[in-house]
Write a protein that holds these residues in place. Structure first.
Motif, short mmCIF file in Angstrom:
data_model
loop_
_atom_site.label_atom_id
_atom_site.label_comp_id
_atom_site.label_asym_id
_atom_site.label_seq_id
_atom_site.Cartn_x
_atom_site.Cartn_y
_atom_site.Cartn_z
N THR A 94 0.26 4.54 -9.34
CA THR A 94 0.04 3.92 -7.84
C THR A 94 -0.88 2.86 -8.34
N LEU A 95 -2.00 3.06 -9.09
CA LEU A 95 -2.61 2.00 -9.54
C LEU A 95 -1.97 0.77 -10.38
N LEU A 96 -1.51 0.98 -11.25
CA LEU A 96 -0.64 -0.01 -11.92
C LEU A 96 0.46 -0.55 -11.12
N GLY A 97 0.96 0.06 -10.20
CA GLY A 97 1.98 -0.53 -9.12
C GLY A 97 1.01 -1.55 -8.25
N GLY A 98 0.17 -1.24 -7.94
CA GLY A 98 -0.81 -2.13 -7.07
C GLY A 98 -1.16 -3.11 -7.93
N LEU A 99 -1.71 -2.95 -9.11
CA LEU A 99 -1.87 -4.42 -9.82
C LEU A 99 -0.67 -5.24 -10.01
N LEU A 100 0.26 -4.79 -10.04
CA LEU A 100 1.69 -5.70 -10.31
C LEU A 100 1.89 -6.30 -8.88
N LEU A 101 1.69 -5.45 -7.79
CA LEU A 101 1.88 -5.93 -6.58
C LEU A 101 0.97 -7.44 -6.23
N GLY A 102 -0.23 -7.10 -6.67
CA GLY A 102 -1.40 -8.05 -6.51
C GLY A 102 -0.88 -9.08 -7.28
N TRP A 103 -0.54 -9.14 -8.50
CA TRP A 103 -0.26 -10.31 -9.31
C TRP A 103 0.82 -10.92 -8.88
N GLY A 104 1.90 -10.29 -8.37
CA GLY A 104 3.12 -10.83 -7.76
C GLY A 104 2.86 -11.57 -6.54
N LEU A 105 1.98 -10.91 -5.71
CA LEU A 105 1.63 -11.31 -4.45
C LEU A 105 0.89 -12.85 -4.93
N PHE A 106 0.02 -12.82 -5.85
CA PHE A 106 -0.86 -13.98 -5.96
C PHE A 106 0.26 -15.00 -6.43
N ASN A 107 1.07 -14.96 -7.57
CA ASN A 107 2.07 -15.79 -8.10
C ASN A 107 3.11 -16.54 -6.82
#
Length: 167
Positions: A94-107
């Motif tokens: 869940t945490l790693l998924g959230g990190l990737l979601l956040g980075w993807g949203l940023f991009n």
């Protein structure tokens, strides 16, 4: 395994998303702005070809870094708060998924707004073909979003509590 309805994953996911957006912004700023020097925040509107223009670009790069620092600090605060709650299961997925979601949203957000809509800069400002680089940046963001969503979905049944083995 059945999902425990008393567990709340949202605090951990929110922390991951903010941390991911902040850290993704730092990757952009450090790698693309500083190391590779492919663009600055305003390099399409104000090419840094004079000392004054370079200083203005450097100032706005600093404002950008301050903003992603705030996102990262808020993400750490949310992560701390989530860690203090017994109803928030620890899940690496869940945490790693959230990190990737956040980075993807940023991009995706930064790519659409700064590169496409406002035209403040492009991923590789100093090349004749800017669009392929911008589209690759957006595609990378979309891949991060898909990977993050898959990890969050895979972690929805994780129920580890403090002191237990974390998945």
């Amino acid at each position: 395994m059945m999902t425990n309805p008393t567990l709340h994953r949202t605090p951990l996911l929110a922390a991951g998303i903010l941390l991911g957006a902040g850290l993704g912004g730092f990757v952009d700023g450090i790698v693309l702005h500083q190391i590779l020097q492919w663009h600055n925040m305003l390099s399409s509107k104000l090419p840094p070809d004079t000392l004054v223009a370079a200083k203005v670009n450097m100032y706005w790069d600093g404002v950008f870094h301050a903003g992603v620092w705030v996102l990262t600090a808020l993400g750490l605060r949310l992560l701390w708060a989530a860690g203090c709650r017994p109803d928030v299961p620890w899940s690496g997925r869940t945490l790693l998924g959230g990190l990737l979601l956040g980075w993807g949203l940023f991009n995706v957000v930064e790519g659409i707004i700064d590169h496409m809509v406002l035209g403040l800069h492009h991923v590789h400002e100093y090349t004749a073909q800017k669009l392929p680089w911008d589209l690759a940046f957006l595609a990378f963001g979309a891949l991060l979003l898909l990977a993050g969503w898959a990890l969050v979905r895979a972690g929805r049944h994780d129920t580890a509590v403090r002191g237990a083995a974390v998945r």
